[in-house]
Design a protein around this motif. Structure first.
Motif, PDB file in Angstrom:
ATOM      1  N   ALA A  29       0.858  -1.193   0.000  1.00  0.00           N
ATOM      2  CA  ALA A  29       0.000   0.000   0.000  1.00  0.00           C
ATOM      3  C   ALA A  29       0.889   1.237   0.000  1.00  0.00           C
ATOM      4  N   VAL A  30       0.746   2.068  -1.028  1.00  0.00           N
ATOM      5  CA  VAL A  30       1.624   3.227  -1.193  1.00  0.00           C
ATOM      6  C   VAL A  30       0.964   4.459  -0.576  1.00  0.00           C
ATOM      7  N   GLY A  31       1.561   4.938   0.518  1.00  0.00           N
ATOM      8  CA  GLY A  31       0.927   5.993   1.297  1.00  0.00           C
ATOM      9  C   GLY A  31       1.419   7.391   1.013  1.00  0.00           C
ATOM     10  N   LYS A  32       2.292   7.539   0.022  1.00  0.00           N
ATOM     11  CA  LYS A  32       2.868   8.878  -0.212  1.00  0.00           C
ATOM     12  C   LYS A  32       1.760   9.897  -0.452  1.00  0.00           C
ATOM     13  N   THR A  33       1.919  11.046   0.144  1.00  0.00           N
ATOM     14  CA  THR A  33       1.002  12.190   0.129  1.00  0.00           C
ATOM     15  C   THR A  33      -0.273  11.967   0.951  1.00  0.00           C
ATOM     16  N   VAL A  68       2.811  -5.815  -6.020  1.00  0.00           N
ATOM     17  CA  VAL A  68       2.176  -4.708  -6.731  1.00  0.00           C
ATOM     18  C   VAL A  68       2.107  -3.526  -5.771  1.00  0.00           C
ATOM     19  N   ARG A  69       2.326  -2.324  -6.305  1.00  0.00           N
ATOM     20  CA  ARG A  69       2.411  -1.116  -5.481  1.00  0.00           C
ATOM     21  C   ARG A  69       1.195  -0.239  -5.774  1.00  0.00           C
ATOM     22  N   ILE A  70       0.289  -0.159  -4.813  1.00  0.00           N
ATOM     23  CA  ILE A  70      -1.000   0.471  -5.070  1.00  0.00           C
ATOM     24  C   ILE A  70      -1.225   1.625  -4.104  1.00  0.00           C
ATOM     25  N   GLY A  71      -1.456   2.818  -4.663  1.00  0.00           N
ATOM     26  CA  GLY A  71      -1.716   3.977  -3.830  1.00  0.00           C
ATOM     27  C   GLY A  71      -3.129   4.490  -3.977  1.00  0.00           C
ATOM     28  N   SER A  72      -3.386   5.175  -5.101  1.00  0.00           N
ATOM     29  CA  SER A  72      -4.648   5.901  -5.244  1.00  0.00           C
ATOM     30  C   SER A  72      -5.867   4.978  -5.193  1.00  0.00           C
ATOM     31  N   ALA A  73      -5.770   3.754  -5.647  1.00  0.00           N
ATOM     32  CA  ALA A  73      -6.931   2.859  -5.615  1.00  0.00           C
ATOM     33  C   ALA A  73      -7.296   2.438  -4.190  1.00  0.00           C
ATOM     34  N   GLU A 122       6.667   4.171   0.727  1.00  0.00           N
ATOM     35  CA  GLU A 122       6.770   5.628   0.788  1.00  0.00           C
ATOM     36  C   GLU A 122       7.860   6.086  -0.180  1.00  0.00           C
ATOM     37  N   SER A 123       7.695   7.289  -0.728  1.00  0.00           N
ATOM     38  CA  SER A 123       8.613   7.787  -1.755  1.00  0.00           C
ATOM     39  C   SER A 123       9.547   8.881  -1.267  1.00  0.00           C
ATOM     40  N   TYR A 124       9.225   9.500  -0.135  1.00  0.00           N
ATOM     41  CA  TYR A 124      10.030  10.634   0.350  1.00  0.00           C
ATOM     42  C   TYR A 124      10.380  10.386   1.812  1.00  0.00           C
ATOM     43  N   PHE A 177      10.877   1.604   0.829  1.00  0.00           N
ATOM     44  CA  PHE A 177      11.174   2.878   0.173  1.00  0.00           C
ATOM     45  C   PHE A 177      11.116   2.672  -1.336  1.00  0.00           C
ATOM     46  N   ILE A 178      10.262   3.457  -2.025  1.00  0.00           N
ATOM     47  CA  ILE A 178      10.053   3.236  -3.465  1.00  0.00           C
ATOM     48  C   ILE A 178      10.361   4.476  -4.296  1.00  0.00           C
ATOM     49  N   GLY A 179      10.849   5.552  -3.659  1.00  0.00           N
ATOM     50  CA  GLY A 179      11.053   6.808  -4.379  1.00  0.00           C
ATOM     51  C   GLY A 179      12.470   6.978  -4.895  1.00  0.00           C
ATOM     52  N   LEU A 182      13.828  -7.015  -9.154  1.00  0.00           N
ATOM     53  CA  LEU A 182      13.782  -5.849 -10.038  1.00  0.00           C
ATOM     54  C   LEU A 182      12.475  -5.095  -9.872  1.00  0.00           C
ATOM     55  N   MET A 183      12.531  -3.800 -10.132  1.00  0.00           N
ATOM     56  CA  MET A 183      11.346  -2.944 -10.074  1.00  0.00           C
ATOM     57  C   MET A 183      11.297  -2.103 -11.340  1.00  0.00           C
ATOM     58  N   ALA A 184      10.090  -1.790 -11.812  1.00  0.00           N
ATOM     59  CA  ALA A 184       9.956  -0.863 -12.942  1.00  0.00           C
ATOM     60  C   ALA A 184       8.668  -0.061 -12.800  1.00  0.00           C
ATOM     61  N   ILE A 185       8.716   1.125 -13.368  1.00  0.00           N
ATOM     62  CA  ILE A 185       7.536   1.998 -13.493  1.00  0.00           C
ATOM     63  C   ILE A 185       7.393   2.303 -14.977  1.00  0.00           C
ATOM     64  N   PRO A 186       6.718   1.448 -15.745  1.00  0.00           N
ATOM     65  CA  PRO A 186       6.614   1.706 -17.182  1.00  0.00           C
ATOM     66  C   PRO A 186       5.816   2.961 -17.464  1.00  0.00           C
ATOM     67  N   ALA A 228      -7.637   9.727  -4.778  1.00  0.00           N
ATOM     68  CA  ALA A 228      -6.795  10.468  -5.733  1.00  0.00           C
ATOM     69  C   ALA A 228      -5.846  11.379  -4.974  1.00  0.00           C
ATOM     70  N   ARG A 229      -4.612  11.480  -5.476  1.00  0.00           N
ATOM     71  CA  ARG A 229      -3.663  12.410  -4.869  1.00  0.00           C
ATOM     72  C   ARG A 229      -3.965  13.812  -5.377  1.00  0.00           C
ATOM     73  N   GLY A 230      -3.839  14.798  -4.467  1.00  0.00           N
ATOM     74  CA  GLY A 230      -4.146  16.168  -4.834  1.00  0.00           C
ATOM     75  C   GLY A 230      -3.081  16.798  -5.702  1.00  0.00           C
ATOM     76  N   GLY A 247       3.513  -3.081 -11.324  1.00  0.00           N
ATOM     77  CA  GLY A 247       2.059  -2.995 -11.314  1.00  0.00           C
ATOM     78  C   GLY A 247       1.593  -1.966 -10.312  1.00  0.00           C
ATOM     79  N   MET A 248       0.723  -1.045 -10.772  1.00  0.00           N
ATOM     80  CA  MET A 248       0.161  -0.012  -9.928  1.00  0.00           C
ATOM     81  C   MET A 248      -1.361  -0.057 -10.088  1.00  0.00           C
ATOM     82  N   SER A 249      -2.032   0.995  -9.643  1.00  0.00           N
ATOM     83  CA  SER A 249      -3.503   0.940  -9.610  1.00  0.00           C
ATOM     84  C   SER A 249      -4.109   0.625 -10.975  1.00  0.00           C
ATOM     85  N   ASP A 250      -3.502   1.148 -12.058  1.00  0.00           N
ATOM     86  CA  ASP A 250      -4.143   1.032 -13.367  1.00  0.00           C
ATOM     87  C   ASP A 250      -3.668  -0.144 -14.213  1.00  0.00           C
TER      88      ASP A 250
HETATM   89  C1  LIG Z   1       2.952   6.583  -6.312  1.00  0.00           C
HETATM   90  C2  LIG Z   1       3.606   5.313  -6.675  1.00  0.00           C
HETATM   91  C3  LIG Z   1       2.873   4.134  -6.790  1.00  0.00           C
HETATM   92  C4  LIG Z   1       1.376   4.054  -6.601  1.00  0.00           C
HETATM   93  O1  LIG Z   1       0.750   4.612  -7.694  1.00  0.00           O
HETATM   94  P1  LIG Z   1      -0.864   4.628  -7.797  1.00  0.00           P
HETATM   95  O2  LIG Z   1      -1.114   5.014  -9.199  1.00  0.00           O
HETATM   96  O3  LIG Z   1      -1.317   5.644  -6.805  1.00  0.00           O
HETATM   97  O4  LIG Z   1      -1.335   3.268  -7.466  1.00  0.00           O
HETATM   98  C5  LIG Z   1       3.567   2.974  -7.095  1.00  0.00           C
HETATM   99  N1  LIG Z   1       4.897   2.978  -7.292  1.00  0.00           N
HETATM  100  C6  LIG Z   1       5.638   4.087  -7.190  1.00  0.00           C
HETATM  101  C7  LIG Z   1       7.110   4.016  -7.395  1.00  0.00           C
HETATM  102  C8  LIG Z   1       5.020   5.295  -6.876  1.00  0.00           C
HETATM  103  O5  LIG Z   1       5.774   6.394  -6.781  1.00  0.00           O
END
Ligand SMILES: *Cc1c(COP(=O)(O)O)cnc(C)c1O
Length: 230
Positions: A36-40, A219-224, A59-61, A81-83, A163-167, A228-230, A203-206
């Motif tokens: 669960a990604v709690g950033k912001t 899988v790293r899921i925040g907004s779902a 968390e990213s920061y 830590f994912i940031g 390994l990690m990726a944010i495509p 929504a992040r402001g 893998g993220m929310s979408d």
């Molecule tokens: C913010 C973030 C996520 C979560 O993204 P959502 O679209 O909110 O699910 C996952 N991974 C990383 C590295 C992020 O910075």
């Protein structure tokens, strides 16, 4: 519905998506961990998720994470830590997190290893790979991965897990899958060359369904979960 109930319901919905995605491709859902990604989002939201059974948070920061880590101690969740990593933040990360998903340079991995307190187990790390090329400035390029992975795996106080990726975001499932497939194949290559990596953080929310179909183990899921992040 209270905020607490809302977050609990969102968590249940995400867990159901994970189970359905795993079953659809013949995988055991227990092999996919929900981070669960709690950033912001405020610590109250994380506490609500924890009450609903969530035991690990991303968390990213560092500066945002430290007060949350200090506040959520009973019981303490596992912190990832994912940031983006910066040299002046590695000590705090090495001291307060169990995992780092975003290692992309040897110098930073060396600092994390040097600064990991001796009373704690080795820090679990993933190497972030830039699988979509031009779109992201973070992540090692695939042609430099092999050298970096073997160097990180040799460090004493970190444990290279995967390994990690944010495509680049894309609505087309086949395009999503192609990117995640590149990360899985990169991991398989490393394992064919002497490493024993067990983690694909993707893998993220979408796009979590595509990621799970290609072998995601986290899988790293925040907004779902939190909104929504402001
Ligand atoms: C913010 C973030 C996520 C979560 O993204 P959502 O679209 O909110 O699910 C996952 N991974 C990383 C590295 C992020 O910075």
């Amino acid at each position: 519905m209270s905020r607490q109930q809302h977050i609990a319901a969102q968590l249940r919905a995400i867990r159901a998506r994970i189970v359905a995605a795993a079953q659809a491709c013949g995988r055991n859902p227990a092999g996919v961990r929900l981070l669960a990604v709690g950033k912001t989002f405020p610590v109250e939201g994380l506490r609500a998720a924890q009450s609903a059974g969530q035991d690990c948070f991303g968390e990213s920061y560092l500066n945002e994470a430290l007060p949350k880590i200090a506040a959520l101690t009973d019981p303490a969740p596992e912190w990832h830590f994912i940031g983006p990593l910066q040299s002046n933040k590695t000590r705090g990360i090495a001291e307060h997190f169990s995992w780092v998903h975003s290692v992309d340079r040897l110098k930073l991995a060396q600092r994390l290893s040097d600064q990991r307190p001796t009373g704690l187990p080795p820090l679990n790390v993933c190497i972030q790979v830039n699988i979509s090329g031009e779109t992201s400035k973070s992540g090692v390029s695939p042609n430099k991965l092999d050298v970096l992975a073997h160097a990180v795996a040799a460090l004493p106080r970190v444990r290279l897990r995967g390994l990690m990726a944010i495509p680049a975001p894309n609505n087309d499932v086949d395009t999503q899958r192609a990117a995640f497939r590149r990360l899985r194949e990169a991991l398989e290559d490393l394992n064919a060359h002497g490493l024993t990596l067990d983690t694909l953080s993707m893998g993220m929310s979408d796009d979590l369904e595509a990621a799970i179909a290609e072998g995601a183990t986290i899988v790293r899921i925040g907004s779902a979960i939190f909104g929504a992040r402001g």
